[in-house]
Design a protein around this motif. Structure first.
Motif, PDB file in Angstrom:
ATOM      1  N   TYR A 110     -38.918   7.572  80.558  1.00 52.32           N
ATOM      2  CA  TYR A 110     -37.874   8.735  80.373  1.00 52.32           C
ATOM      3  C   TYR A 110     -38.460  10.146  80.168  1.00 52.32           C
ATOM      4  O   TYR A 110     -38.178  10.610  81.407  1.00 52.32           O
ATOM      5  CB  TYR A 110     -37.333   8.617  79.345  1.00 52.32           C
ATOM      6  CG  TYR A 110     -36.341   7.708  78.563  1.00 52.32           C
ATOM      7  CD1 TYR A 110     -36.474   6.182  78.965  1.00 52.32           C
ATOM      8  CD2 TYR A 110     -34.786   8.180  78.365  1.00 52.32           C
ATOM      9  CE1 TYR A 110     -35.631   5.123  78.630  1.00 52.32           C
ATOM     10  CE2 TYR A 110     -34.136   7.367  78.009  1.00 52.32           C
ATOM     11  CZ  TYR A 110     -34.193   5.833  78.211  1.00 52.32           C
ATOM     12  OH  TYR A 110     -33.470   4.997  77.995  1.00 52.32           O
ATOM     13  N   GLN A 111     -39.972   9.817  79.947  1.00 55.15           N
ATOM     14  CA  GLN A 111     -40.513  10.901  80.186  1.00 55.15           C
ATOM     15  C   GLN A 111     -41.186  11.104  81.567  1.00 55.15           C
ATOM     16  O   GLN A 111     -40.969  12.012  82.176  1.00 55.15           O
ATOM     17  CB  GLN A 111     -41.328  11.149  79.573  1.00 55.15           C
ATOM     18  CG  GLN A 111     -40.806  12.034  77.342  1.00 55.15           C
ATOM     19  CD  GLN A 111     -39.979  11.344  77.305  1.00 55.15           C
ATOM     20  OE1 GLN A 111     -40.489   9.749  76.807  1.00 55.15           O
ATOM     21  NE2 GLN A 111     -38.992  11.444  76.813  1.00 55.15           N
ATOM     22  N   GLY A 112     -41.331  10.084  82.217  1.00 56.39           N
ATOM     23  CA  GLY A 112     -42.466  10.003  82.928  1.00 56.39           C
ATOM     24  C   GLY A 112     -41.550  10.032  84.668  1.00 56.39           C
ATOM     25  O   GLY A 112     -41.794  10.487  85.466  1.00 56.39           O
TER      26      GLY A 112
ATOM     27  N   ASP B 107     -38.121  -2.682  69.528  1.00 54.58           N
ATOM     28  CA  ASP B 107     -37.443  -1.968  70.666  1.00 54.58           C
ATOM     29  C   ASP B 107     -37.910  -0.959  71.074  1.00 54.58           C
ATOM     30  O   ASP B 107     -38.207  -0.087  70.104  1.00 54.58           O
ATOM     31  CB  ASP B 107     -36.078  -2.013  69.703  1.00 54.58           C
ATOM     32  CG  ASP B 107     -34.899  -1.165  70.698  1.00 54.58           C
ATOM     33  OD1 ASP B 107     -35.023  -0.596  71.233  1.00 54.58           O
ATOM     34  OD2 ASP B 107     -34.000  -1.173  69.792  1.00 54.58           O
ATOM     35  N   ARG B 108     -38.945  -0.786  72.641  1.00 54.68           N
ATOM     36  CA  ARG B 108     -38.469   0.614  72.940  1.00 54.68           C
ATOM     37  C   ARG B 108     -40.914   1.071  72.455  1.00 54.68           C
ATOM     38  O   ARG B 108     -40.820   0.511  71.360  1.00 54.68           O
ATOM     39  CB  ARG B 108     -38.663   1.588  72.503  1.00 54.68           C
ATOM     40  CG  ARG B 108     -37.081   2.176  73.204  1.00 54.68           C
ATOM     41  CD  ARG B 108     -36.710   3.470  73.326  1.00 54.68           C
ATOM     42  NE  ARG B 108     -35.182   3.287  74.129  1.00 54.68           N
ATOM     43  CZ  ARG B 108     -34.880   3.053  75.345  1.00 54.68           C
ATOM     44  NH1 ARG B 108     -35.793   2.507  76.457  1.00 54.68           N
ATOM     45  NH2 ARG B 108     -33.054   2.986  75.373  1.00 54.68           N
ATOM     46  N   PHE B 109     -41.376   0.518  73.874  1.00 54.65           N
ATOM     47  CA  PHE B 109     -42.327   1.134  73.222  1.00 54.65           C
ATOM     48  C   PHE B 109     -43.221   1.556  74.629  1.00 54.65           C
ATOM     49  O   PHE B 109     -42.376   2.667  75.022  1.00 54.65           O
ATOM     50  CB  PHE B 109     -43.301  -0.296  73.699  1.00 54.65           C
ATOM     51  CG  PHE B 109     -44.960  -0.121  72.192  1.00 54.65           C
ATOM     52  CD1 PHE B 109     -45.157   0.209  71.069  1.00 54.65           C
ATOM     53  CD2 PHE B 109     -46.057  -0.304  73.384  1.00 54.65           C
ATOM     54  CE1 PHE B 109     -46.195   0.466  70.487  1.00 54.65           C
ATOM     55  CE2 PHE B 109     -47.950  -0.357  72.535  1.00 54.65           C
ATOM     56  CZ  PHE B 109     -47.698   0.089  71.355  1.00 54.65           C
TER      57      PHE B 109
ATOM     58  N   PRO C 214     -33.080   0.600  79.785  1.00 54.75           N
ATOM     59  CA  PRO C 214     -31.842   1.693  79.535  1.00 54.75           C
ATOM     60  C   PRO C 214     -31.480   2.262  77.848  1.00 54.75           C
ATOM     61  O   PRO C 214     -30.665   0.592  77.969  1.00 54.75           O
ATOM     62  CB  PRO C 214     -30.819   1.900  80.790  1.00 54.75           C
ATOM     63  CG  PRO C 214     -31.282   0.718  82.044  1.00 54.75           C
ATOM     64  CD  PRO C 214     -32.144   0.129  81.124  1.00 54.75           C
ATOM     65  N   ASP C 215     -30.763   2.884  77.680  1.00 58.49           N
ATOM     66  CA  ASP C 215     -29.839   3.057  76.393  1.00 58.49           C
ATOM     67  C   ASP C 215     -28.563   1.899  76.717  1.00 58.49           C
ATOM     68  O   ASP C 215     -28.184   1.675  78.069  1.00 58.49           O
ATOM     69  CB  ASP C 215     -29.397   4.944  76.242  1.00 58.49           C
ATOM     70  CG  ASP C 215     -30.597   5.222  75.972  1.00 58.49           C
ATOM     71  OD1 ASP C 215     -31.227   5.520  74.813  1.00 58.49           O
ATOM     72  OD2 ASP C 215     -30.944   5.613  76.962  1.00 58.49           O
ATOM     73  N   GLY C 216     -28.291   1.360  75.864  1.00 53.94           N
ATOM     74  CA  GLY C 216     -27.079   0.143  76.183  1.00 53.94           C
ATOM     75  C   GLY C 216     -27.834  -0.422  76.809  1.00 53.94           C
ATOM     76  O   GLY C 216     -26.264  -1.553  77.541  1.00 53.94           O
TER      77      GLY C 216
ATOM     78  N   SER D  88     -41.307   3.514  77.444  1.00 50.94           N
ATOM     79  CA  SER D  88     -40.342   3.674  77.522  1.00 50.94           C
ATOM     80  C   SER D  88     -40.447   5.528  77.872  1.00 50.94           C
ATOM     81  O   SER D  88     -40.026   5.963  78.213  1.00 50.94           O
ATOM     82  CB  SER D  88     -39.468   4.175  75.832  1.00 50.94           C
ATOM     83  OG  SER D  88     -38.601   2.902  75.727  1.00 50.94           O
ATOM     84  N   THR D  89     -41.486   6.146  77.674  1.00 47.46           N
ATOM     85  CA  THR D  89     -42.076   7.148  77.524  1.00 47.46           C
ATOM     86  C   THR D  89     -42.471   7.188  79.154  1.00 47.46           C
ATOM     87  O   THR D  89     -42.508   8.285  80.053  1.00 47.46           O
ATOM     88  CB  THR D  89     -43.422   7.644  76.947  1.00 47.46           C
ATOM     89  OG1 THR D  89     -43.845   7.144  75.681  1.00 47.46           O
ATOM     90  CG2 THR D  89     -44.040   8.408  77.040  1.00 47.46           C
ATOM     91  N   ARG D  90     -42.959   6.145  79.816  1.00 50.00           N
ATOM     92  CA  ARG D  90     -43.534   6.171  81.339  1.00 50.00           C
ATOM     93  C   ARG D  90     -41.702   6.361  81.923  1.00 50.00           C
ATOM     94  O   ARG D  90     -42.178   7.243  82.734  1.00 50.00           O
ATOM     95  CB  ARG D  90     -43.892   4.649  81.587  1.00 50.00           C
ATOM     96  CG  ARG D  90     -45.649   4.667  81.055  1.00 50.00           C
ATOM     97  CD  ARG D  90     -45.959   3.081  81.731  1.00 50.00           C
ATOM     98  NE  ARG D  90     -46.810   3.121  81.273  1.00 50.00           N
ATOM     99  CZ  ARG D  90     -47.885   1.497  81.168  1.00 50.00           C
ATOM    100  NH1 ARG D  90     -46.982   0.652  82.349  1.00 50.00           N
ATOM    101  NH2 ARG D  90     -48.409   1.971  80.827  1.00 50.00           N
TER     102      ARG D  90
HETATM  103  P1  TYD Z   1     -32.356   4.925  70.449  1.00 60.37           P
HETATM  104  O1  TYD Z   1     -30.891   5.484  69.416  1.00 60.37           O
HETATM  105  O2  TYD Z   1     -33.056   4.038  68.974  1.00 60.37           O
HETATM  106  O3  TYD Z   1     -31.613   3.696  71.278  1.00 60.37           O
HETATM  107  P2  TYD Z   1     -31.394   2.930  71.883  1.00 60.37           P
HETATM  108  O4  TYD Z   1     -31.123   2.077  70.796  1.00 60.37           O
HETATM  109  O5  TYD Z   1     -30.746   3.164  73.448  1.00 60.37           O
HETATM  110  O6  TYD Z   1     -32.852   2.352  72.775  1.00 60.37           O
HETATM  111  O7  TYD Z   1     -32.859   5.901  70.271  1.00 60.37           O
HETATM  112  C1  TYD Z   1     -34.188   6.210  71.798  1.00 60.37           C
HETATM  113  C2  TYD Z   1     -33.922   7.153  72.624  1.00 60.37           C
HETATM  114  O8  TYD Z   1     -35.147   7.277  73.059  1.00 60.37           O
HETATM  115  C3  TYD Z   1     -33.799   6.579  74.178  1.00 60.37           C
HETATM  116  O9  TYD Z   1     -32.782   7.152  74.053  1.00 60.37           O
HETATM  117  C4  TYD Z   1     -35.229   6.629  74.582  1.00 60.37           C
HETATM  118  C5  TYD Z   1     -35.492   7.686  74.726  1.00 60.37           C
HETATM  119  N1  TYD Z   1     -36.956   7.339  74.218  1.00 60.37           N
HETATM  120  C6  TYD Z   1     -37.772   8.463  74.818  1.00 60.37           C
HETATM  121  O10 TYD Z   1     -37.089   9.202  76.176  1.00 60.37           O
HETATM  122  N2  TYD Z   1     -39.085   7.399  74.670  1.00 60.37           N
HETATM  123  C7  TYD Z   1     -39.542   7.258  74.462  1.00 60.37           C
HETATM  124  O11 TYD Z   1     -40.877   7.232  73.956  1.00 60.37           O
HETATM  125  C8  TYD Z   1     -38.726   6.228  73.688  1.00 60.37           C
HETATM  126  C9  TYD Z   1     -39.866   4.715  72.767  1.00 60.37           C
HETATM  127  C10 TYD Z   1     -37.511   6.212  73.017  1.00 60.37           C
END
Ligand code: TYD
Ligand code: ADP
Length: 229
Positions: free
Chosen positions: A109-111, A100-102, A16-18, A105-107
């Motif tokens: 957040y959007q999923g 940092d995320r790949f 998650p964020d944070g 995150s789509t699965r």
């Molecule tokens: P970012 O400021 O990079 O957040 P963090 O420091 O928490 O990684 O913002 C990325 C935001 O985009 C985060 O809220 C997650 C979202 N996100 C998606 O919803 N889908 C995705 O595929 C990715 C890569 C990120």
């Protein structure tokens, strides 16, 4: 893209964020570089000039009205460019890529948005990543009240983005989605309890990475500290 075999290792940080992903990537990158490992630290959405342009569109909320499918396609478009212009070349050059995320995150957040067709997401995934999958995914797990508190502290300098504005219930659904991914793919994913101190979590991550990749790191040619690829 050339068909040269990839020689590096691809480690993704999710959660998650944070949850502390960027903090821990900085720490692990410094540790690996001190061991002479070539490191490329990058992030999504973004990580390449093309993807950074799309980052602004998705995080500002400009695409929200077009619906979750369009947002998923925009994240995928950013990833398509990032993979081809940064990740794949770095892996071919033998770097450890810390991202940092790949895909996950789509699965997550959007999923986790109700009603999204999972088959649609799977097709988008297949078209995006040129067959590149992480060797290791560290899922930083924190209760939503902890991540929300960290974000509110970080936010004094920085306004909340489109996804950080969501409430506790959505944060919980995303956290559960990450845990479900880890349960489905236990060889690739390791869940880290990220509610402890930065040092405790950092040591755990370092031990895990050295345990998994230590042998190949020890075979790397001796390099000067921090030398470029
Ligand atoms: P970012 O400021 O990079 O957040 P963090 O420091 O928490 O990684 O913002 C990325 C935001 O985009 C985060 O809220 C997650 C979202 N996100 C998606 O919803 N889908 C995705 O595929 C990715 C890569 C990120
Ligand atoms: P992410 O990249 O997952 O959004 P960050 O690494 O930016 O998370 O961390 C969010 C905020 O929480 C930052 O202000 C950071 O200094 C702080 N932070 C990170 N890890 C911890 C931790 N283990 N304990 C307390 N605060 C932390």
């Amino acid at each position: 893209m050339s068909d040269a075999p990839r020689r590096g290792r691809f480690i993704t940080f999710e959660g998650p964020d944070g949850s502390g992903k960027s903090t821990q990537i900085r720490r692990l990158a410094a540790r690996l570089e001190a061991l002479g490992v070539p490191v490329v630290a990058t992030r999504e959405p973004g990580g390449s000039p093309g993807a950074d342009a799309i980052r602004h569109i998705v995080l500002s909320g400009a695409a929200e009205e077009m619906g979750v499918e369009t947002e998923a396609l925009l994240f995928a478009a950013a990833r398509y460019d990032h993979v081809r212009s940064v990740i794949a070349p770095a892996l071919r050059d033998g770097a450890f890529v810390l991202c940092d995320r790949f895909l996950d995150s789509t699965r997550a957040y959007q999923g986790s948005v109700p009603g999204l067709d999972q088959a649609f997401l799977a097709e988008v995934e297949a078209a995006t990543t040129a067959g590149i999958r992480p060797d290791l995914t560290l899922i930083l797990d924190v209760p939503s009240d902890v991540s929300l508190k960290r974000l509110s502290e970080r936010r004094s300098a920085d306004a909340a983005d489109r996804f950080e504005k969501d409430g506790d219930e959505i944060f919980r659904a995303r956290r559960q989605a990450f845990l479900d991914i880890a349960a489905r793919e236990p060889d690739r994913c390791v869940v880290i309890d990220a509610s402890g101190s930065i040092e405790e979590i950092g040591r755990q991550i370092e031990d895990l990475v050295l345990d998994r990749f230590g042998e190949e790191i020890s075979r790397l040619p001796i390099r000067r500290h921090g030398s470029a690829l």
